[in-house]
Design an enzyme around this catalytic site. Structure first.
Site, PDB file in Angstrom:
ATOM      1  CB  SER A  32      -0.912   0.041   1.235  1.00  0.00           C
ATOM      2  OG  SER A  32      -1.845  -1.014   1.203  1.00  0.00           O
ATOM      3  CD  GLU A  53       0.642  -0.934  13.494  1.00  0.00           C
ATOM      4  OE1 GLU A  53       0.375  -1.346  14.644  1.00  0.00           O
ATOM      5  OE2 GLU A  53       0.015  -1.311  12.483  1.00  0.00           O
ATOM      6  CG  PHE A  78      -1.897   2.103  11.847  1.00  0.00           C
ATOM      7  CD1 PHE A  78      -3.083   2.032  12.588  1.00  0.00           C
ATOM      8  CD2 PHE A  78      -1.915   1.654  10.544  1.00  0.00           C
ATOM      9  CE1 PHE A  78      -4.232   1.507  12.036  1.00  0.00           C
ATOM     10  CE2 PHE A  78      -3.068   1.119   9.986  1.00  0.00           C
ATOM     11  CZ  PHE A  78      -4.232   1.051  10.728  1.00  0.00           C
TER      12      PHE A  78
END
Lengths: 310, 292
Positions: A32, A53, A78
């Site tokens: 992405s 993350e 995130f």
């Protein structure tokens, strides 16, 4: 026209050739964010950290302590929400040489909806000491900023929109931290914007000419640091100041401009952006209409304001 | 010089370290005692026996790394670092006072010899993981140790690191769990329930060793107050730096260990000793000079 996420992937691949310390840490979104281009070119320097993350941020800090230059790949939301504590304590508070590639920033995130749209990131990151906060408008500026951030010694947050936007800059563009960029001068209204929204503002300013309104556009790619004097000087030349951002009207660019002007040159500042509400899943055009940030809606809103402006 | 198996010197240093920690906290008017005491013997073993470090060159590239992820035990680390020569023992008096290099929680931007800042819990293991991974990529041979707390182990971010470290086969990374059985407030003991502390053990009834091993860690268990177990466990972990599994040492400890009235008492997580109490502490630890 090239999407900023493609610029992200391509620039990192190009940088890696000359800078052996550049690494990419991905929280499982490489295809992405387009960090997958780096994964393909430099598989041994691409570190998959999984959907985790916070750890990803901490690992980058450890790598940076050995002289590596880790770029993080995930969605903005995130970093600025889920992993904000390690970003705060491990990265910003230690001035770690970690680069946050904040993909899918703002409202236009490819039909993901409010869960993945980040319209608070500038407010959050701007309030963080030691953090440099940058928001490029187009492919040329995006590449310049990613290159500058890689060379700079310290934490940098780069706000990257998902999609392509109108090209504004020429090849000889050079990024200077703090510096604002006048895209168009005007004597009636100054539109101050950041990121790809600056291109939409430029289009609105051009169309306002037909309505007899002379509108300038000041692009602010460097949210922090920022050259306050340039914002004051540009604002003092016009009758009305309007800020426009693909971000909440609280605490982002609009907040920044209002803070600067209220201290240095008090005047009316109208803030356009996301008012106190969440986004939704929808095509970009729909969202820009709904949040009244497309060039035609900006044109209308500024006309109305200018008519009322004393 | 003591032999490798003679631990009297280390025991003496640990008593001094405990004294410096509790008396410094008393001088500053705030700070932690229970955690620094449960960690003290392991800290002494690391700084005086196991880690390759240079107090006069804290940035020496080949040094072994240590991160105290349970950063609220900072005074324990500062005391041991002072005894090891990283800072003057006198400087401990500045702890928690304005302008000090000795912040309430370890601050890498202020004190040379630290590897990162800690304090907000659950984050140190990730940094250690990054250092160990980078060392492998650079071909550097040093070892990275991270101490985590059992209360801290409730933080989700640690479990992210616990999952990733074995994936990268980081035999050069060792986590030490200071399992002292008490957290700041925790849960009350149920009727007839007995733990080694006066509140419920955070991981009571959980097979942590089994969990860590299933995640891919090489796991050993030791008495965290017995140098004849601590030193060999740490040295063995370090010796297996080229292996493909990170090591997790479960150290069974007692919060407040070393002084009778602080042992197993959750209230001593963070508490200031009175002058009277300090006299008792000095006596128990065999400290001659009361000057703080």
């Amino acid at each position: 026209m090239k999407a900023l996420r493609d610029v992200f992937g391509d620039t990192l691949v190009s940088l890696a050739l000359t800078n052996p310390n550049v690494l990419v840490l991905d929280a499982d979104l490489a295809n992405s964010t387009k960090a997958d281009k780096f994964a393909k070119a430099y598989p041994e320097r691409f570190l998959q950290m999984g959907i985790a993350e916070q750890n990803c941020v901490g690992v980058a800090v450890g790598l940076a302590s050995l002289g590596f230059v880790p770029w993080l790949s995930s969605f903005t939301v995130f970093f600025t929400h889920r992993a904000i504590d390690p970003v705060r304590m491990l990265v910003a508070q230690t001035h770690a040489n970690v680069k946050i590639g904040a993909a899918y920033a703002g409202l236009l995130t490819g039909l993901t909806g409010k869960t993945h749209q980040d319209v608070q990131d500038l407010a959050i990151m701007r309030a963080m000491p030691d953090m440099t906060v940058l928001a490029p408008a187009d492919a040329i500026e995006g590449e310049a900023i990613i290159r500058w951030a890689t060379d700079y010694d310290g934490p940098v947050f780069v706000r990257l929109a998902r999609d392509a936007s109108r090209d504004i800059f020429e090849d000889q563009y050079r990024f200077v931290p703090g510096k604002t960029i006048s895209l168009r001068t005007g004597s009636d209204v100054l539109i101050i914007s950041t990121g790809p929204q600056s291109a939409r503002c430029l289009q609105a300013a051009e169309s306002l000419q037909n309505e007899g309104i002379s509108a300038g556009v000041l692009h602010v790619p460097s949210i922090k640091p920022v050259n306050k004097e340039e914002i004051v000087a540009a604002s003092e030349r016009v009758k009305l100041v309007v800020t426009v951002e693909e971000h909440s009207i609280y605490g982002g660019l609009g907040g920044l401009v209002a803070e600067i002007l209220s201290e240095a040159s008090p005047r009316r500042v109208i803030r356009f952006g996301i008012e106190d509400r969440w986004g939704e899943s929808a095509p970009n055009d729909y969202l820009l209409e709904t949040f009244q940030m497309s060039p035609p809606r900006l044109n209308e809103r500024i006309q109305k304001l200018f008519a009322k402006s004393p | 010089m003591s032999s490798r198996t003679d631990y009297q010197e280390l025991e003496g240093l640990a008593r001094k370290g405990r004294w410096l920690a509790i008396s410094t906290v008393a001088g500053s008017g705030a700070g932690h005692v229970g955690g620094p005491f449960s960690a003290m013997d392991i800290l002494v073993a690391l700084y005086f026996r196991v880690m390759k470090i240079r107090s006069d060159d804290p940035k020496w590239p080949e040094r072994d790394r240590f991160i105290l992820s349970k950063g609220h035990s900072s005074i324990g680390q500062y005391a041991v670092m002072a005894l090891r020569g990283f800072l003057p023992v006198e400087e401990l008096k500045t702890f928690d006072k304005g302008g000090s290099r000795l912040q309430g929680h370890p601050d890498v931007t202020r004190l040379p010899g630290l590897e990162t800042s800690t304090g907000s819990l659950g984050q140190g293991l990730s940094v250690g993981l990054g250092i160990a991974l980078g060392a492998r990529m650079r071909g550097q041979k040093f070892h990275t140790f991270v101490m985590i707390g059992d209360g801290e182990l409730q933080e989700g971010m640690i479990w992210e690191a616990l999952h990733i470290a074995p994936r990268y086969k980081l035999g050069n990374l060792t986590a030490i769990l200071d399992w002292n059985g008490l957290q700041q407030f925790g849960w009350v003991l149920a009727m007839n329930e007995t733990h080694r502390g006066d509140r419920r053990d955070p991981w009571s009834g959980t097979d942590l060793r089994g969990v860590f091993e299933k995640l891919g860690w090489h796991c050993t268990e030791i008495d965290g107050h017995d140098f004849s177990q601590i030193v060999p466990a740490l040295e063995s972990a370090k010796a297996s730096g080229d292996s493909e599994r990170p090591t997790l040492i479960i150290a069974h400890t007692i919060k407040g260990k070393g002084v009778q009235f602080t042992e197993g008492k959750h209230e001593w997580h963070s508490k200031v000793a009175t002058d009277e109490e300090l006299r008792t502490v000095a006596k128990e630890l065999g400290i001659q000079e009361m000057a703080v």
